[in-house]
Design a protein around this motif. Structure first.
Motif, PDB file in Angstrom:
ATOM      1  N   VAL A   1     -12.585  12.501  -5.064  1.00 21.06           N
ATOM      2  CA  VAL A   1     -12.674  13.007  -6.438  1.00 21.06           C
ATOM      3  C   VAL A   1     -11.385  12.720  -7.199  1.00 21.06           C
ATOM      4  O   VAL A   1     -11.409  12.358  -8.388  1.00 21.06           O
ATOM      5  N   ALA A   2     -10.238  12.848  -6.526  1.00 24.29           N
ATOM      6  CA  ALA A   2      -8.952  12.597  -7.183  1.00 24.29           C
ATOM      7  C   ALA A   2      -8.843  11.147  -7.639  1.00 24.29           C
ATOM      8  O   ALA A   2      -8.390  10.871  -8.757  1.00 24.29           O
ATOM      9  N   VAL A   3      -9.274  10.209  -6.791  1.00 25.93           N
ATOM     10  CA  VAL A   3      -9.222   8.794  -7.171  1.00 25.93           C
ATOM     11  C   VAL A   3     -10.146   8.524  -8.348  1.00 25.93           C
ATOM     12  O   VAL A   3      -9.780   7.785  -9.277  1.00 25.93           O
ATOM     13  N   GLY A   4     -11.338   9.128  -8.339  1.00 21.67           N
ATOM     14  CA  GLY A   4     -12.253   8.939  -9.457  1.00 21.67           C
ATOM     15  C   GLY A   4     -11.681   9.452 -10.768  1.00 21.67           C
ATOM     16  O   GLY A   4     -11.732   8.764 -11.795  1.00 21.67           O
ATOM     17  N   GLY A   5     -11.112  10.664 -10.739  1.00 27.57           N
ATOM     18  CA  GLY A   5     -10.510  11.215 -11.954  1.00 27.57           C
ATOM     19  C   GLY A   5      -9.306  10.422 -12.416  1.00 27.57           C
ATOM     20  O   GLY A   5      -9.138  10.151 -13.616  1.00 27.57           O
ATOM     21  N   PHE A   6      -8.449  10.023 -11.462  1.00 25.77           N
ATOM     22  CA  PHE A   6      -7.268   9.230 -11.800  1.00 25.77           C
ATOM     23  C   PHE A   6      -7.679   7.899 -12.423  1.00 25.77           C
ATOM     24  O   PHE A   6      -7.082   7.458 -13.414  1.00 25.77           O
TER      25      PHE A   6
ATOM     26  N   ALA B   1      -5.259  -2.131 -13.464  1.00 18.18           N
ATOM     27  CA  ALA B   1      -5.888  -2.583 -12.220  1.00 18.18           C
ATOM     28  C   ALA B   1      -5.005  -2.285 -11.014  1.00 18.18           C
ATOM     29  O   ALA B   1      -5.483  -1.798  -9.982  1.00 18.18           O
ATOM     30  N   ASN B   2      -3.710  -2.546 -11.128  1.00 19.39           N
ATOM     31  CA  ASN B   2      -2.804  -2.309 -10.002  1.00 19.39           C
ATOM     32  C   ASN B   2      -2.682  -0.823  -9.683  1.00 19.39           C
ATOM     33  O   ASN B   2      -2.652  -0.434  -8.503  1.00 19.39           O
ATOM     34  N   ALA B   3      -2.607   0.015 -10.720  1.00 20.04           N
ATOM     35  CA  ALA B   3      -2.496   1.454 -10.485  1.00 20.04           C
ATOM     36  C   ALA B   3      -3.739   1.993  -9.780  1.00 20.04           C
ATOM     37  O   ALA B   3      -3.643   2.759  -8.810  1.00 20.04           O
ATOM     38  N   VAL B   4      -4.927   1.580 -10.245  1.00 14.96           N
ATOM     39  CA  VAL B   4      -6.166   2.070  -9.648  1.00 14.96           C
ATOM     40  C   VAL B   4      -6.339   1.542  -8.225  1.00 14.96           C
ATOM     41  O   VAL B   4      -6.722   2.283  -7.311  1.00 14.96           O
ATOM     42  N   VAL B   5      -6.039   0.265  -8.018  1.00 17.21           N
ATOM     43  CA  VAL B   5      -6.199  -0.322  -6.678  1.00 17.21           C
ATOM     44  C   VAL B   5      -5.249   0.332  -5.687  1.00 17.21           C
ATOM     45  O   VAL B   5      -5.634   0.642  -4.549  1.00 17.21           O
TER      46      VAL B   5
ATOM     47  N   LEU C   1      -5.625   6.532  -0.997  1.00 19.77           N
ATOM     48  CA  LEU C   1      -6.378   7.771  -0.814  1.00 19.77           C
ATOM     49  C   LEU C   1      -7.767   7.566  -0.217  1.00 19.77           C
ATOM     50  O   LEU C   1      -8.254   8.427   0.516  1.00 19.77           O
ATOM     51  N   VAL C   2      -8.412   6.446  -0.535  1.00 20.05           N
ATOM     52  CA  VAL C   2      -9.766   6.203  -0.034  1.00 20.05           C
ATOM     53  C   VAL C   2      -9.781   5.169   1.084  1.00 20.05           C
ATOM     54  O   VAL C   2     -10.538   5.289   2.045  1.00 20.05           O
TER      55      VAL C   2
END
Length: 260
Positions: A28-33, A117-121, A127-128
């Protein structure tokens, strides 16, 4: 997403405290971030998001070489974005190449996309990507993700290597018959037969697997054998930290917009 599945369970020998957080909270944290980061436009907020993602990567103590290789795969694609986007977005001229005009606005937009893109990846890999494949599927099921998606994910992870091995056997059979690929109709037909045979064998294997599962009493759902150990102090603290980070990023973005 394919990189995340490939990296599933690739946690370090001595994981940081961050990787002990309940997988449901991490997903959930990755999705929100990701949602917050994608909506950002200011370089200040994007820089903070990337710095935080790097900090989580360092704290998780992931294997550096493998992580850099995975991020480099994304950055390779970003190179083409940076090169092409300035020529597709109108604005203040930056340079002229063979009659095509690049704009400063296009260059800034390409840089924004690269930072996002880099921050999300990095956040997803940390985390995932460190969640085991089966544990990931069970966490998604507990988050009330549709069973069809969870089953598809688990079966894909389980049998992708089986299908790859089947493909390898077919390719060996082609080489033993002295097949050499070329730019001709025979090559196209041969690869068409290869794909068709692979699909047929995959269908036959899926039917055998389904019959075996029914013999074992499969009723359409998998038993959730992984039991997450919820810790109020650890998991809620992590959740509050992520919420505070997202609020701070939104605050930076709003202050940037109001400054204009």
């Amino acid at each position: 997403m394919s990189m995340v599945l490939e990296a599933g369970g690739a946690a370090p020998a001595e994981p940081g405290e961050l990787l002990s957080v309940d997988p449901r909270f991490r997903i959930v944290a990755v999705g929100g971030f990701a949602i917050v980061v994608i909506s950002l436009d200011s370089f200040g907020a994007l820089g903070v998001a990337l710095a935080v993602a790097l900090a989580t990567l360092i704290q998780a103590r992931l294997p550096l070489a493998r992580t850099v290789q995975q991020v480099a795969t994304v950055d390779t694609f970003m190179v083409f974005v940076i090169i092409s986007m300035p020529f597709t977005i109108p604005g203040t001229p930056l340079l002229n190449v063979m009659g095509l005009t690049a704009s400063w606005e296009g260059l800034w937009e390409a840089l924004r996309i690269t930072l996002k893109a880099n921050a999300v990846v990095l956040a997803m890999l940390t985390l995932v990507g460190t969640i085991g494949p089966v544990e990931l599927g069970h966490a998604l099921a507990r988050l009330k993700v549709p069973h069809a998606f969870v089953h598809l994910l688990l079966f894909t992870i389980r049998y992708i290597e089986v299908l790859h091995a089947e493909y390898g056997r077919l390719r060996i059979a082609m080489r033993t018959r002295c097949f050499v690929a070329g730019t001709n109709v025979h090559t196209l037909k041969t690869f068409g037969y290869l794909i068709g045979m692979l699909l047929i064998r995959a269908l036959e294997r899926s039917e055998r697997i389904m019959a075996a599962m029914r013999c074992r009493g499969f009723n359409g759902t998998f038993p959730l054998i992984h039991t997450e150990q919820f810790s109020p102090r650890r998991d809620l603290g992590f959740a509050f930290g992520v919420v505070a980070l997202c609020c701070a990023l939104i605050g930076l973005e709003v202050s940037h917009v109001l400054s204009f």
